[in-house]
Design a protein around this motif. Structure first.
Motif, mmCIF file in Angstrom:
data_model
loop_
_atom_site.group_PDB
_atom_site.id
_atom_site.type_symbol
_atom_site.label_atom_id
_atom_site.label_comp_id
_atom_site.label_asym_id
_atom_site.label_seq_id
_atom_site.Cartn_x
_atom_site.Cartn_y
_atom_site.Cartn_z
ATOM 1 N N GLY A 466 0.913 -1.142 -0.108
ATOM 2 C CA GLY A 466 0.115 -0.638 0.103
ATOM 3 C C GLY A 466 0.867 1.759 0.105
ATOM 4 O O GLY A 466 0.853 2.367 -0.911
ATOM 5 N N ALA A 467 1.726 1.428 0.517
ATOM 6 C CA ALA A 467 2.534 2.492 0.455
ATOM 7 C C ALA A 467 3.006 2.896 -0.634
ATOM 8 O O ALA A 467 3.301 3.988 -0.643
ATOM 9 N N VAL A 468 3.854 1.417 -0.770
ATOM 10 C CA VAL A 468 4.577 1.477 -2.490
ATOM 11 C C VAL A 468 3.789 2.035 -3.552
ATOM 12 O O VAL A 468 4.596 3.282 -4.357
ATOM 13 N N ALA A 469 2.653 1.953 -3.794
ATOM 14 C CA ALA A 469 1.564 2.492 -4.521
ATOM 15 C C ALA A 469 1.193 3.482 -4.356
ATOM 16 O O ALA A 469 1.002 4.809 -5.453
ATOM 17 N N ALA A 470 1.297 4.521 -3.069
ATOM 18 C CA ALA A 470 0.530 5.339 -2.744
ATOM 19 C C ALA A 470 1.809 6.360 -3.095
ATOM 20 O O ALA A 470 1.372 8.030 -3.364
ATOM 21 N N ASP A 471 3.118 5.744 -3.789
ATOM 22 C CA ASP A 471 4.245 6.573 -3.295
ATOM 23 C C ASP A 471 3.719 7.716 -5.472
ATOM 24 O O ASP A 471 3.843 6.694 -5.678
ATOM 25 N N PRO A 472 4.161 9.224 -4.828
ATOM 26 C CA PRO A 472 3.982 9.252 -6.207
ATOM 27 C C PRO A 472 4.851 9.341 -7.671
ATOM 28 O O PRO A 472 4.366 9.352 -8.734
ATOM 29 N N GLY A 473 6.251 8.712 -7.138
ATOM 30 C CA GLY A 473 7.102 7.665 -8.364
ATOM 31 C C GLY A 473 6.159 6.372 -8.621
ATOM 32 O O GLY A 473 7.458 6.370 -10.068
ATOM 33 N N ILE A 474 5.391 5.772 -8.251
ATOM 34 C CA ILE A 474 5.368 4.956 -8.416
ATOM 35 C C ILE A 474 4.213 4.289 -10.096
ATOM 36 O O ILE A 474 3.030 4.915 -9.296
ATOM 37 N N ALA A 475 3.671 4.396 -10.866
ATOM 38 C CA ALA A 475 3.027 3.644 -11.408
ATOM 39 C C ALA A 475 2.687 3.251 -11.421
ATOM 40 O O ALA A 475 0.676 3.002 -11.041
ATOM 41 N N SER A 476 2.632 2.028 -11.061
ATOM 42 C CA SER A 476 2.167 0.532 -10.726
ATOM 43 C C SER A 476 2.658 -0.686 -9.938
ATOM 44 O O SER A 476 3.482 -0.231 -10.559
ATOM 45 N N VAL A 477 1.930 -1.426 -9.186
ATOM 46 C CA VAL A 477 2.594 -1.889 -8.484
ATOM 47 C C VAL A 477 2.607 -4.153 -9.225
ATOM 48 O O VAL A 477 0.630 -3.651 -9.112
ATOM 49 N N ALA A 478 3.669 -4.516 -9.801
ATOM 50 C CA ALA A 478 2.466 -5.639 -10.382
ATOM 51 C C ALA A 478 2.600 -7.140 -8.652
ATOM 52 O O ALA A 478 2.637 -6.312 -7.630
ATOM 53 N N PRO A 479 1.686 -8.136 -8.451
ATOM 54 C CA PRO A 479 1.596 -8.777 -7.627
ATOM 55 C C PRO A 479 2.283 -9.504 -7.006
ATOM 56 O O PRO A 479 3.665 -9.723 -7.695
ATOM 57 N N THR A 480 2.455 -9.407 -5.088
ATOM 58 C CA THR A 480 3.583 -9.679 -5.007
ATOM 59 C C THR A 480 3.647 -11.645 -5.027
ATOM 60 O O THR A 480 3.291 -12.032 -4.741
ATOM 61 N N HIS A 481 5.365 -11.743 -4.663
ATOM 62 C CA HIS A 481 4.991 -13.189 -4.964
ATOM 63 C C HIS A 481 6.018 -13.564 -3.448
ATOM 64 O O HIS A 481 7.099 -12.752 -3.363
ATOM 65 N N ILE A 482 5.653 -14.744 -2.837
ATOM 66 C CA ILE A 482 6.004 -15.068 -2.078
ATOM 67 C C ILE A 482 6.688 -16.089 -1.539
ATOM 68 O O ILE A 482 5.742 -16.979 -2.088
ATOM 69 N N ASP A 483 8.469 -16.585 -1.491
ATOM 70 C CA ASP A 483 8.732 -18.093 -1.299
ATOM 71 C C ASP A 483 8.543 -18.763 0.365
ATOM 72 O O ASP A 483 7.897 -18.021 0.929
ATOM 73 N N ARG A 484 7.333 -19.991 -0.226
ATOM 74 C CA ARG A 484 6.843 -20.442 0.799
ATOM 75 C C ARG A 484 7.757 -20.500 2.105
ATOM 76 O O ARG A 484 7.661 -21.067 3.292
ATOM 77 N N ALA A 485 8.684 -20.880 1.489
ATOM 78 C CA ALA A 485 10.299 -21.656 2.159
ATOM 79 C C ALA A 485 11.162 -20.795 2.903
ATOM 80 O O ALA A 485 11.157 -21.149 4.155
ATOM 81 N N THR A 486 10.604 -19.604 2.333
ATOM 82 C CA THR A 486 11.670 -18.173 3.540
ATOM 83 C C THR A 486 10.899 -17.374 3.673
ATOM 84 O O THR A 486 11.635 -16.542 4.072
ATOM 85 N N GLY A 487 10.255 -17.360 3.366
ATOM 86 C CA GLY A 487 8.787 -16.176 3.447
ATOM 87 C C GLY A 487 9.779 -14.940 2.516
ATOM 88 O O GLY A 487 8.785 -14.037 3.275
#
Length: 756
Positions: A466-487
């Protein structure tokens, strides 16, 4: 002493020329064979320990998402300008086939699926960032493993596939990505040939002899072959940056021909005095070879000093270029005297073509520039230096003011790395860049990768997104990828501005200092901003921070070495300050051309670009070393005259006028060689070529021919002042430059040499 060792070395090579030439032929052959057997192509790795982008890369590698590897992108659009992927079934089918073909390439871990996004519906395709909103442009993003597992063959395979698909599919296919940046070789071959031809023409005009003009070229080609082949072998052991062969060729040709010119000019002087060619070659190496060894050593030490930046690719690049310079120094004191001995007395006179030239209008120019023509032909320079010496204050103040004015643009210097948008339209990377910017926005060409370790805090990722997407210098944010083994989570974000835009660097800084710390809070979670754009920005900041330390170290080293050579305090201090003026002016002109666009079209620059982050440090190291060539060569002759006459005024006029012809000829050759690289496609090569050419031109003209005689006249006998206590502490004769190590002419120096 060095001069005696060089006398034996040069004389021995001249007496047994074919043995030495054969040894160099064997060395060149072995170097080329080793390069073929053990060498590798150059590759760029823009990383450095301790940087935030490096920490992000380490987290991504630990998660094993594959995003730590290299990437490429294949950008396609229907050949029919009016068609879109939404309504052209043939184009959509071709897109599916292209994606399948790319996925089959060696080492490809996976690709994005724009065809699948199209099948899911227009809105989904747009949100996925794989097909533009109007349906005209699609992007197949290609994921490769880490660079250590790849080679230039992977880039060749992708490019060959693109060439084949262009002929088979109804699609316009363009390619880009950091795979191209890492493994594409700058094309310097044509520039090298142009530089050699220009140098040959200048040498012929200088000497009026084809043989005399051919010897420095032949020596430089030999040295360049051995040096670049050795660099290729080094690339088989570690990553050598792609700019190293081009820069090595540029600097190697320049210094090699310069060093040969210094020695050849002295050799012809001795031949004109009636000396045997073998003895003339030995004495030429003993006298002119001393400043060559000193100047070459200064270049090498200065370049190796870039290790203080703690950026591995710069350190390795400096080492590679240093190998070429060292090879040229060795060739100047061994191979060149062998050539001189083999040529015999023919070098003492102009050839038939040269004599024909001298009977025409060019004759006056040739005769004035012929280094073997004797003292009469130095009369013009003697009059000029005498004129400057009679009016030292206006010349010193006027020229210094002019150079300081040229330096002023440095205040606006902005470092970065030109992106593919600065390449010419003839390159597929540029066309791919333009298509992506047109379809998805400029920031899509330089995505940032945020790597986060939540450390058991389940809510930190939502706050982070949410914070990154709200920054005025960011146009878009791709879906987050989470590694299950390491988090560990990876988040790809697209800025609103292009990779080389200053606003993008500001966005990266803002994310690191404000957005990410606020979202994470004070817990154990951590997040870092990585990706190619962030890495390049970080390297630029580090080199900018370390540049003052590096400059101070090089200045201190140069001051100490010159103090040992000339047994003086003020001569080395003056040399350091004047070199700073010429280099500063070159920096200022680079800013005006590349950042402001002044005259950029003359060298084929199609858009303004920031100064490449590592170039100021490289240029300072190389230019300071090269300017020492002229400083040592000129002041050595002034010193000889001072030792002979004990009169400062006479020493300045005679020393500068006797070396002016050689320095201006050598500088003209260097400028021609460097300018030939300024018309290359790659902006980095353009910067190196223009920066080096500008600085050498300024240094060899207004600095050496105006500021040096003016300031030395103003200083008078204090030029050679050295406190007695310091004189006792300093070792005698470093690099063979003791007072007793003067030119072996048989003339005894006056007993009182230096004011103390």
């Amino acid at each position: 002493m060095l001069s005696k060792a060089l006398l034996r070395l040069g004389g021995g090579a001249a007496r047994h020329p074919w043995r030495v030439i054969a040894a160099w032929l064997i060395a060149a052959t072995l170097a080329v064979l080793a390069a073929i057997a053990f060498g590798a192509r150059t590759a760029d790795s823009m990383t450095a320990p301790g940087l935030d982008s490096q920490r992000a890369a380490e987290l991504i590698e630990r998660a094993g998402t594959g995003q730590e590897g290299m990437t490429a992108q294949v950008v396609v659009t229907p050949v029919d300008d009016g068609a879109t992927f939404f309504d052209d079934d043939g184009a959509r089918t071709a897109l599916t086939g292209l994606q399948t073909e790319v996925k089959r390439l060696p080492h490809v871990l996976g690709t994005s699926d724009p065809a699948g996004a199209l099948d899911a519906g227009g809105d989904t395709a747009v949100r996925g960032g794989l097909v533009s909103a109007d349906g005209r442009i699609a992007v197949v993003r290609v994921q490769y493993p880490d660079q250590s597992r790849l080679s230039a063959e992977d880039l060749d395979a992708l490019v060959d596939l693109g060439d084949r698909l262009r002929a088979e599919l109804p699609l316009r296919v363009e390619m880009g990505g950091n795979l191209f940046y890492a493994f594409s070789d700058p094309n310097g071959g044509a520039s090298e040939l142009i530089g050699l031809l220009a140098a040959a023409a200048i040498l012929f005009l200088a000497f009026g002899s084809l043989v005399a003009a051919a010897l420095p070229i032949g020596m430089a080609v030999f040295g360049l072959t051995v040096g670049v082949a050795t660099m290729t072998v080094l690339a088989g052991v570690t990553d050598v940056p792609t700019f190293a062969p081009v820069l090595g060729s540029m600097v190697g040709l320049g210094v090699g021909i310069d060093y040969a010119l210094f020695v050849l000019a002295r050799h012809r002087e001795y031949l004109a005095r009636g000396l045997d060619p073998h003895e003339a070659a030995g004495r030429a190496v003993a006298t002119a070879g001393r400043p060559v060894v000193f100047a070459g050593g200064t270049v090498v030490v200065s370049i190796l000093g870039m290790a203080v930046a703690n950026v591995p690719f710069m350190t390795v690049g400096g080492l590679a270029v240093s190998i070429v310079v060292l090879t040229m120094v060795l060739a100047s004191v061994t191979l060149l005297p062998a050539f001189l001995g083999a040529a015999g007395p023919r070098l003492g006179r102009a050839g038939r073509i040269g004599r024909a030239l001298q009977t025409g209008r060019l004759g006056r120019l040739v005769r004035r520039r012929d280094p073997a023509a004797g003292a009469a032909h130095a009369a013009g320079w003697r009059r000029w230096i005498g004129h400057v010496s009679r009016h030292p204050v206006p010349y010193a103040v006027g020229v210094a003011g002019l150079l300081l004015t040229a330096t002023l643009p440095v205040l606006g210097l902005r470092v970065g790395l030109p992106d593919d948008g600065s390449l010419p339209h003839s390159r597929t990377e540029r066309r791919a860049y333009d298509l992506v910017a047109e379809g998805f926005g400029p920031g899509t060409n330089g995505p940032l990768v945020i790597a986060a370790d939540p450390a058991g805090d389940p809510g930190v990722l939502d706050r982070l997104v949410g914070a990154v997407a709200a920054d005025p210098g960011i146009a878009s944010v791709a879906p987050t990828h989470i590694d299950r083994a390491t988090g560990i989570a990876t988040l790809v974000v697209f800025p609103t501005t292009s990779p080389q835009d200053k606003a993008t660097a500001d966005t990266i800084a803002r994310l690191r200092t404000g957005v990410l710390p606020t979202a994470i809070g004070h817990g154990p979670a951590r997040a870092h901003v990585g990706g190619a754009t962030a890495s390049l920005s970080d390297v630029g900041q580090r080199t900018s921070q370390r540049l003052p330390v590096f400059v101070a170290a090089v200045l201190a080293m140069s001051f100490l070495l010159l103090m040992l050579v000339f047994r003086s305090i003020l001569v080395p201090l003056k040399a350091v300050l004047l070199n700073l003026l010429s280099i500063g002016a070159a920096y200022g002109i680079m800013v005006a051309v590349f950042q402001w666009g002044w005259g950029g079209a003359l060298i084929g620059l199609e858009a303004t670009v920031p100064i490449v982050s590592f170039i100021p440090m490289f240029l300072f190291a190389i230019l300071f070393g090269l300017s020492m060539d002229y400083e040592v060569f000129l002041l050595s002759r002034v010193r000889e005259e001072y030792l002979r006459t004990g009169d400062n005024g006479t020493a300045i006029v005679e020393g500068v006028s006797r070396t002016a012809r050689i320095i201006t000829s050598a500088a003209l050759i260097m400028v021609a060689v460097f300018l030939s690289f300024a018309v290359a496609d790659d902006p980095s090569t353009k910067m190196f070529g223009l920066g080096l050419a500008t600085a050498i031109f300024i240094d060899a003209t207004v600095v050496r021919m105006v500021l040096v005689p003016a300031t030395m006249t103003l200083l008078g006998r204090t030029n050679w002042w050295l406190p007695k206590w310091l004189d006792r502490m300093l070792p005698r004769g470093p690099a063979g430059t003791d007072d007793t190590d003067a030119e072996p002419t048989g003339e005894a120096p006056r007993p009182r040499l230096v004011d103390r």
